[in-house]
Design a protein around this motif. Sequence first.
Motif, short mmCIF file in Angstrom:
data_model
loop_
_atom_site.label_atom_id
_atom_site.label_comp_id
_atom_site.label_asym_id
_atom_site.label_seq_id
_atom_site.Cartn_x
_atom_site.Cartn_y
_atom_site.Cartn_z
N GLU A 35 0.81 -1.22 0.00
CA GLU A 35 0.00 0.00 0.00
C GLU A 35 0.84 1.27 0.00
O GLU A 35 0.43 2.28 -0.54
CB GLU A 35 -0.94 0.00 1.20
CG GLU A 35 -2.04 -1.03 1.10
CD GLU A 35 -2.94 -1.03 2.33
OE1 GLU A 35 -2.85 -0.12 3.16
OE2 GLU A 35 -3.74 -1.97 2.43
N ASN A 36 2.03 1.21 0.59
CA ASN A 36 2.89 2.38 0.63
C ASN A 36 3.70 2.56 -0.67
O ASN A 36 4.53 3.45 -0.77
CB ASN A 36 3.84 2.32 1.83
CG ASN A 36 4.82 1.16 1.76
OD1 ASN A 36 4.86 0.40 0.80
ND2 ASN A 36 5.63 1.02 2.80
N GLY A 37 3.46 1.68 -1.66
CA GLY A 37 4.13 1.79 -2.95
C GLY A 37 5.43 1.02 -3.06
O GLY A 37 6.02 0.93 -4.13
N GLU A 38 5.89 0.45 -1.95
CA GLU A 38 7.14 -0.33 -1.96
C GLU A 38 6.90 -1.71 -2.56
O GLU A 38 5.91 -2.37 -2.22
CB GLU A 38 7.68 -0.49 -0.54
CG GLU A 38 8.18 0.78 0.08
CD GLU A 38 9.46 1.28 -0.55
OE1 GLU A 38 10.35 0.46 -0.83
OE2 GLU A 38 9.55 2.50 -0.76
N PRO A 39 7.80 -2.16 -3.43
CA PRO A 39 7.64 -3.51 -3.97
C PRO A 39 8.12 -4.55 -2.96
O PRO A 39 9.01 -4.28 -2.15
CB PRO A 39 8.54 -3.52 -5.20
CG PRO A 39 9.60 -2.51 -4.88
CD PRO A 39 8.93 -1.46 -4.03
N GLY A 40 7.52 -5.74 -3.02
CA GLY A 40 7.97 -6.86 -2.20
C GLY A 40 9.10 -7.58 -2.93
O GLY A 40 9.82 -6.98 -3.75
N TYR A 41 9.25 -8.86 -2.68
CA TYR A 41 10.29 -9.66 -3.32
C TYR A 41 9.66 -10.75 -4.17
O TYR A 41 8.63 -11.32 -3.81
CB TYR A 41 11.18 -10.32 -2.26
CG TYR A 41 11.90 -9.34 -1.38
CD1 TYR A 41 12.89 -8.53 -1.90
CD2 TYR A 41 11.58 -9.23 -0.03
CE1 TYR A 41 13.55 -7.62 -1.09
CE2 TYR A 41 12.23 -8.34 0.78
CZ TYR A 41 13.23 -7.52 0.24
OH TYR A 41 13.88 -6.63 1.04
N ASP A 42 10.28 -11.05 -5.30
CA ASP A 42 9.91 -12.23 -6.07
C ASP A 42 10.41 -13.45 -5.30
O ASP A 42 11.41 -13.37 -4.59
CB ASP A 42 10.57 -12.22 -7.45
CG ASP A 42 9.94 -11.24 -8.43
OD1 ASP A 42 8.92 -10.62 -8.08
OD2 ASP A 42 10.47 -11.09 -9.53
N THR A 43 9.71 -14.56 -5.45
CA THR A 43 10.10 -15.79 -4.75
C THR A 43 10.16 -16.95 -5.73
O THR A 43 9.23 -17.18 -6.48
CB THR A 43 9.08 -16.13 -3.65
OG1 THR A 43 8.92 -14.99 -2.79
CG2 THR A 43 9.53 -17.32 -2.82
N VAL A 44 11.30 -17.66 -5.71
CA VAL A 44 11.46 -18.87 -6.51
C VAL A 44 11.53 -20.03 -5.53
O VAL A 44 12.39 -20.06 -4.65
CB VAL A 44 12.75 -18.82 -7.35
CG1 VAL A 44 12.93 -20.10 -8.15
CG2 VAL A 44 12.76 -17.60 -8.26
N THR A 45 10.57 -20.96 -5.64
CA THR A 45 10.54 -22.13 -4.76
C THR A 45 11.12 -23.31 -5.53
O THR A 45 10.69 -23.60 -6.64
CB THR A 45 9.10 -22.44 -4.33
OG1 THR A 45 8.54 -21.28 -3.72
CG2 THR A 45 9.07 -23.59 -3.35
#
Length: 78
Positions: A35-45
């Motif tokens: 919501e604050n505009g910050e991206p999360g992380y991509d995850t490779v399992t």
Amino acid sequence: MERSNVIYLVPDIEDKMHAINASDIEGLIVAETYENGEPGYDTVTTKCKDGYEMILSPAGTIEQRFDRAIWKNKYFEV
């Protein structure tokens, strides 16, 4: 099932590169934007000898390295 000869190099959030055999990839999760505009992380399992490993990568890594047309059944949206 025959083991793949395709190896992907995937960076983690600390810029360490991981060599992943295509046969070991279980899932690809594209980062969500908070919501604050910050991206999360991509995850490779991936599968590994002790179970599963999750590699956190900078946002955009999956879309750059894994063609959605080829990997469509491994992409997960959150």
